[in-house]
Design a protein around this motif. Sequence first.
Motif, mmCIF file in Angstrom:
data_model
loop_
_atom_site.group_PDB
_atom_site.id
_atom_site.type_symbol
_atom_site.label_atom_id
_atom_site.label_comp_id
_atom_site.label_asym_id
_atom_site.label_seq_id
_atom_site.Cartn_x
_atom_site.Cartn_y
_atom_site.Cartn_z
ATOM 1 N N ALA A 356 0.829 -1.201 0.000
ATOM 2 C CA ALA A 356 0.000 0.000 0.000
ATOM 3 C C ALA A 356 0.864 1.251 0.000
ATOM 4 C CB ALA A 356 -0.949 -0.009 1.197
ATOM 5 N N SER A 357 1.894 1.264 0.848
ATOM 6 C CA SER A 357 2.694 2.486 0.920
ATOM 7 C C SER A 357 3.449 2.704 -0.393
ATOM 8 C CB SER A 357 3.640 2.460 2.123
ATOM 9 O OG SER A 357 4.680 1.557 1.899
ATOM 10 N N LYS A 358 3.891 1.619 -1.010
ATOM 11 C CA LYS A 358 4.564 1.750 -2.307
ATOM 12 C C LYS A 358 3.591 2.334 -3.350
ATOM 13 C CE LYS A 358 7.163 -0.947 -5.703
ATOM 14 N NZ LYS A 358 7.783 -2.228 -6.016
ATOM 15 N N MET A 359 2.347 1.851 -3.288
ATOM 16 C CA MET A 359 1.327 2.348 -4.225
ATOM 17 C C MET A 359 1.083 3.846 -4.012
ATOM 18 S SD MET A 359 -2.607 1.029 -4.426
ATOM 19 C CE MET A 359 -3.729 1.476 -5.754
ATOM 20 N N PHE A 360 0.912 4.239 -2.745
ATOM 21 C CA PHE A 360 0.573 5.634 -2.457
ATOM 22 C C PHE A 360 1.746 6.558 -2.789
ATOM 23 C CE2 PHE A 360 -2.230 3.645 1.061
ATOM 24 C CZ PHE A 360 -3.117 3.198 0.092
ATOM 25 N N GLU A 377 -8.048 -8.463 1.205
ATOM 26 C CA GLU A 377 -6.864 -9.301 1.360
ATOM 27 C C GLU A 377 -5.958 -9.277 0.128
ATOM 28 O OE1 GLU A 377 -6.039 -13.651 3.180
ATOM 29 O OE2 GLU A 377 -8.066 -13.224 2.491
ATOM 30 N N ILE A 378 -6.567 -9.232 -1.052
ATOM 31 C CA ILE A 378 -5.753 -9.310 -2.277
ATOM 32 C C ILE A 378 -5.960 -8.101 -3.189
ATOM 33 C CG2 ILE A 378 -5.737 -11.844 -2.188
ATOM 34 C CD1 ILE A 378 -7.614 -11.672 -4.729
ATOM 35 N N LYS A 379 -6.466 -6.995 -2.628
ATOM 36 C CA LYS A 379 -6.749 -5.839 -3.467
ATOM 37 C C LYS A 379 -6.615 -4.531 -2.693
ATOM 38 C CE LYS A 379 -11.064 -4.830 -4.389
ATOM 39 N NZ LYS A 379 -12.426 -4.854 -4.904
ATOM 40 N N ILE A 380 -6.029 -3.532 -3.340
ATOM 41 C CA ILE A 380 -6.036 -2.177 -2.772
ATOM 42 C C ILE A 380 -6.636 -1.264 -3.831
ATOM 43 C CG2 ILE A 380 -4.690 -0.295 -1.778
ATOM 44 C CD1 ILE A 380 -2.393 -2.347 -1.384
ATOM 45 N N SER A 381 -7.707 -0.555 -3.461
ATOM 46 C CA SER A 381 -8.361 0.337 -4.414
ATOM 47 C C SER A 381 -8.245 1.777 -3.963
ATOM 48 C CB SER A 381 -9.852 0.007 -4.536
ATOM 49 O OG SER A 381 -10.032 -1.331 -4.898
ATOM 50 N N VAL A 382 -8.058 2.666 -4.938
ATOM 51 C CA VAL A 382 -8.110 4.093 -4.630
ATOM 52 C C VAL A 382 -9.107 4.766 -5.568
ATOM 53 C CG1 VAL A 382 -5.742 4.256 -3.762
ATOM 54 C CG2 VAL A 382 -6.181 4.637 -6.190
ATOM 55 N N VAL A 383 -9.759 5.791 -5.045
ATOM 56 C CA VAL A 383 -10.611 6.632 -5.886
ATOM 57 C C VAL A 383 -9.817 7.892 -6.183
ATOM 58 C CG1 VAL A 383 -12.697 8.041 -5.925
ATOM 59 C CG2 VAL A 383 -12.785 5.723 -5.011
ATOM 60 N N ILE A 384 -9.740 8.240 -7.464
ATOM 61 C CA ILE A 384 -8.998 9.434 -7.879
ATOM 62 C C ILE A 384 -9.828 10.206 -8.909
ATOM 63 C CG2 ILE A 384 -6.706 8.422 -7.484
ATOM 64 C CD1 ILE A 384 -6.583 7.899 -10.538
ATOM 65 N N ASP A 385 -9.359 11.407 -9.261
ATOM 66 C CA ASP A 385 -10.052 12.173 -10.297
ATOM 67 C C ASP A 385 -9.904 11.475 -11.643
ATOM 68 O OD1 ASP A 385 -10.823 14.065 -8.495
ATOM 69 O OD2 ASP A 385 -9.128 15.405 -8.892
ATOM 70 N N GLU A 386 -10.977 11.506 -12.413
ATOM 71 C CA GLU A 386 -10.995 10.786 -13.687
ATOM 72 C C GLU A 386 -9.855 11.207 -14.623
ATOM 73 O OE1 GLU A 386 -14.666 11.195 -15.896
ATOM 74 O OE2 GLU A 386 -14.265 9.273 -16.858
#
Length: 409
Positions: A356-360, A377-386
Amino acid sequence: MALIVQKYGGTSMGSVERIEHVAGKVASWRAKGHQVVVVVSAMSGETDRLLKLAKSIAPRGNQREFDQIAATGEQVTIGLLALALEKAGVPARSYTGWQVPIRTDSAYMKARIQDIDATRLRADCEAGIVPVVAGFQGIDETGSVTTLGRGGSDTTGVALAAALKADECQIYTDVDGVYTTDPRVEPKARRLDKITFEEMLELASLGSKVLQIRSVEFAGKYKVPLRVVSTFVDGPGTLITLEDSTMEEPLISGIAFNRDEAQLTVAGVPDRPGIAAAILGPVGDANIEIDMIVQNIGADGTTDFTFTVHRNDYERTQEIARKLASELGAKGVKGASDIVKVSLVGVGMRSHAGIASKMFKALAAAGINIRMISTSEIKISVVIDEMYLELAVRTLHKAFGLEEAREPT
Ligand code: ASP
Ligand code: MG
């Protein structure tokens, strides 16, 4: 010698030439000594055409009749492929769903398979005949024809493979496998050799529409190895299978995204028991599906309640939320419909910290602001501007080394 179920989709059945091409493929698998059972879709566009005809008479007509009509598309292709196989020197016999029979419940247009009698198919295989079975259809206990929902031939293929205890179910389609992400967004996307059922479900539900989701659930439940392969380009495709603990799993398998999201925040809600239910209850009652939910506590004893819905439901949800906000004494409702969800998927996450920290960090370095985060457990999702969708997908694809060829395991 293996027993293989091969399912050919609508594009693979799209013309007489293509059907003859498919017959050639089946013949070559047989020539290698394998037993083959074939499942087919209707010619591409045919099911749409049939349903349009039905709706032109009665848009909300009896669904039993819709199924009677829609199921005819596959009855044509089984016959055509059986003819093409015989012409290619392969003994073949076509079967509709009810001739097998494939028994289902009576939920027309979305029936579920209850039982398959594989006796005749097995006897054909033993006798050197290739059974060609109509996908997407079955029969209920009243003797009516049913269909399994759009894209249902995939499920027929997997269900037959399970019933026959086949060695593999091969899904022949117009793409050559499952990719690390959508190649239209990241041209460096790479075909995966292997992926787990769980990962495929996460990728499929997030928009990688290679397989009907139900067929993947079914394959996972009955442990049917599933392979997505191209009808038109030879190659190994992607094997969807169980997690194998003896192999070094890649950390991340793919990046999925969903453009159809909208976000709403009910701001300054009194922070007391029952608030979440009070907000989500009426939304659910309106048949609006909620995806992510975040609630945080403000300093003044109120809370901001944020959630996402399908973009098509945005206006309707806003109305409900405004009404609730005034009833609950909240400060107001904010929202955005120009947002997207981007998700990293990988079973390797289970045993590795720091993903997660690498992703962010990678997103931050690209100047992309994260509006919401959720993890499983097997997914990290983020909401961002389109507007940052493409940039985010490419940034993450690079950060997690997805374009590099993996060491053979
Ligand atoms: N012909 C059906 C459809 O178009 C089933 C399938 O192709 O899987 O939905
Ligand atoms: Mg399909």
